[in-house]
Motif scaffolding. Structure first.
Motif, mmCIF file in Angstrom:
data_model
loop_
_atom_site.group_PDB
_atom_site.id
_atom_site.type_symbol
_atom_site.label_atom_id
_atom_site.label_comp_id
_atom_site.label_asym_id
_atom_site.label_seq_id
_atom_site.Cartn_x
_atom_site.Cartn_y
_atom_site.Cartn_z
ATOM 1 N N GLY A 262 -8.563 -0.681 -2.528
ATOM 2 C CA GLY A 262 -9.226 0.592 -2.295
ATOM 3 C C GLY A 262 -8.313 1.777 -2.527
ATOM 4 N N ASN A 263 -8.925 2.939 -2.757
ATOM 5 C CA ASN A 263 -8.196 4.192 -2.922
ATOM 6 C C ASN A 263 -7.173 4.122 -4.052
ATOM 7 N N ASN A 264 -7.659 3.677 -5.227
ATOM 8 C CA ASN A 264 -6.870 3.705 -6.444
ATOM 9 C C ASN A 264 -7.640 4.487 -7.512
ATOM 10 N N LYS A 265 -7.356 4.234 -8.773
ATOM 11 C CA LYS A 265 -7.990 5.000 -9.853
ATOM 12 C C LYS A 265 -8.583 4.082 -10.917
ATOM 13 N N ASP B 217 0.811 -1.208 0.000
ATOM 14 C CA ASP B 217 0.000 0.000 0.000
ATOM 15 C C ASP B 217 0.851 1.268 0.000
ATOM 16 N N SER B 218 0.211 2.373 -0.339
ATOM 17 C CA SER B 218 0.819 3.711 -0.257
ATOM 18 C C SER B 218 2.067 3.833 -1.111
ATOM 19 N N SER C 61 -13.195 -0.024 -2.794
ATOM 20 C CA SER C 61 -13.767 1.260 -2.419
ATOM 21 C C SER C 61 -12.869 2.419 -2.845
ATOM 22 N N TYR C 62 -13.521 3.570 -3.052
ATOM 23 C CA TYR C 62 -12.836 4.805 -3.416
ATOM 24 C C TYR C 62 -11.919 4.633 -4.628
ATOM 25 N N ASN C 63 -12.526 4.118 -5.700
ATOM 26 C CA ASN C 63 -11.917 4.128 -7.015
ATOM 27 C C ASN C 63 -12.781 4.998 -7.915
ATOM 28 N N SER D 201 -3.831 -0.906 -1.556
ATOM 29 C CA SER D 201 -4.574 0.350 -1.432
ATOM 30 C C SER D 201 -3.647 1.563 -1.482
ATOM 31 N N PHE D 202 -4.247 2.712 -1.743
ATOM 32 C CA PHE D 202 -3.531 3.987 -1.762
ATOM 33 C C PHE D 202 -2.347 3.966 -2.726
ATOM 34 N N SER E 234 -1.967 4.355 -7.323
ATOM 35 C CA SER E 234 -2.630 5.098 -8.409
ATOM 36 C C SER E 234 -2.987 4.144 -9.541
#
Length: 441
Positions: A157-160, A111-112, A180-182, A134-135, A137
């Motif tokens: 989660g938290n990608n594009k 992640d990150s 989530s949060y794509n 997650s996190f 791009s």
């Protein structure tokens, strides 16, 4: 002679450049843990196994530093590697074949980082409990990324990601997938149908519908679709989710709940909070025998239908707070006479029918009518209904007729603060509080 020397130097130079380009771990800090033993070292190598202690015990590894590229075989042939953390190391690319022969690996934390694309065969043949991507791009997952992959939890989660094509999860076994949060606006038919999911988190995307062909998951129990753009529910949308028990559709664009969407499902929890729902069909929630909790807070409902939830024999919690409901009709709760909580806070209720609570037997936790526009309360309104806590605070009550101990005889706790009591009633309320402190919150 001179030419041969130049060629030798050039070969040596290119060899060094080529070698240096293949070094994944260059001057990175490696922390490893075996049992209670801990060691930290600065490390430069092409393969992590050269620093991992050759022991039978499980080893956990945390790496700090800069790792732009994870090259082929850079994490391979480590029989005792149990946890590997490569979080926040600036990783931009993972070469297929970077991971291999890691029989004990259970957690892989990536992640990150700055990953944009995950290529085919990147995680081939891995068997882990948890992988965290997650996190980053990530905009693209190539087909076959997780070929022959087994896991319990995968976090993307938290990608594009804007779409989920077929083939990404080829020969994949998985229980919990977080997307989530794509930027997902489409899921290809059958993209997730063969992996045995029991929980799917898709909140915070751009999905506009529940397509039965995309949502064809025979083992799915929990589906989180909150914070999307779903505007329309159609009869049969859930037909390929036969085991679904928890559905979260909060903060979408729903305006209406028709009949035929939720009927005869196994749903236990249904969350429809913070939409724009102004109309619910009279039979929309019929024949939901397993339903325990229904939440419709913060919508645009103006009417309460006493026919809702026929056959909801398991219902324990219904919450319709912060809508625009103006009246509680006769026998409003007749289809679920024994519940734990009824939430009607923050509506515009000004009228409560004299028979509103007929057929209702008990509300174990609370009946919340606070912050409405109730300006009268009949002494016999509750009848024999037993209530754990009655919330009447923040209404327009000038007084309540009758002896308050009798009016609220079946209520364990009564809260009626912030009402415009007239002078006569202030005294009555004060006496009630003084003599029945345990009854008043």
């Amino acid at each position: 002679m001179r030419s041969s020397l130049v060629n030798l130097l050039l070969c040596t130079f290119f060899l060094k450049v080529s070698t240096s380009e293949k070094i994944t771990f260059e001057n990175v800090t490696v922390q490893w843990y075996v049992g209670n033993k801990t060691q930290e070292t600065v490390y430069t190598s092409d393969n992590l196994k050269k620093i991992i202690p050759d022991e039978e015990d499980e080893v956990r590894v945390w790496i700090h530093g800069s790792i732009p590229i994870l090259y082929e075989k850079s994490v391979s042939d480590i029989p005792n590697l149990y946890i590997l953390r490569l979080s926040g190391v600036g990783m931009e690319e993972i070469k297929p074949g970077a991971f291999g022969n890691l029989p004990l690996l259970k957690a892989l934390l990536l992640d990150s980082n700055n990953l944009i694309e995950i290529k085919t065969d990147t995680f081939v043949d891995l068997n882990v409990l948890y992988i965290d991507l997650s996190f980053n791009s990530i905009v693209l997952l190539q087909p076959g990324v997780f070929k022959n992959f087994k896991a319990v939890h995968v976090n993307l989660g938290n990608n594009k990601l804007a779409e989920l094509p077929r083939g990404v999860f080829e020969n994949f076994t998985l229980e919990n997938l977080i997307l989530s949060y794509n930027l997902l606006h489409t899921i290809a038919p059958s993209a997730l149908s063969t992996i045995g999911l029991t929980k799917l988190s898709l909140f915070g995307n751009k999905l506009e519908e529940i397509d039965p062909e995309a949502f064809d998951m025979q083992e799915l129990i929990t589906l989180e679709l909150d914070d999307n753009l779903v505007k329309l529910l159609r009869p049969g949308d859930l037909r390929n989710l036969p085991k679904l028990e928890i559905l979260v559709l909060a903060r979408n664009e729903l305006e209406e709940i028709p009949e035929g969407v939720f009927n005869n499902t196994k749903l236990i929890v249904l969350i429809l909070d913070a939409n724009k729902i102004a109309k619910i069909a009279s039979k929309a929630f019929d024949d939901m025998p397993d339903l325990v909790a229904l939440y419709i807070d913060s919508n645009n409902l103006t009417q309460w239908d006493n026919n809702w939830l026929r056959g909801a024999k398991s219902l324990a919690h219904i919450s319709v707070n912060f809508n625009q409901i103006m009246e509680i009709p006769d026998k409003a709760f007749k289809n679920y006479p024994r519940v734990k909580s009824i939430g009607l806070e923050g509506n515009k209720i000004g009228k409560i029918s004299a028979k509103a609570f007929d057929k209702l037997e008990h509300v174990d936790d609370y009946l919340d009518l606070s912050f409405n526009e109730i300006d009268s309360w009949s002494p016999h309104l509750l009848g024999n209904v037993s209530v754990g806590r009655l919330e009447l605070n923040g209404n327009m009550l000038p007084c309540i007729e009758g002896d308050l101990k009798t009016v609220f005889k079946n209520v364990e706790v009564t809260n009626f603060q912030y009402n415009p009591w007239n002078e006569e009633c202030v005294k009555k309320v004060e006496e009630f509080i003084q003599t029945s402190v345990e009854l008043v919150d």
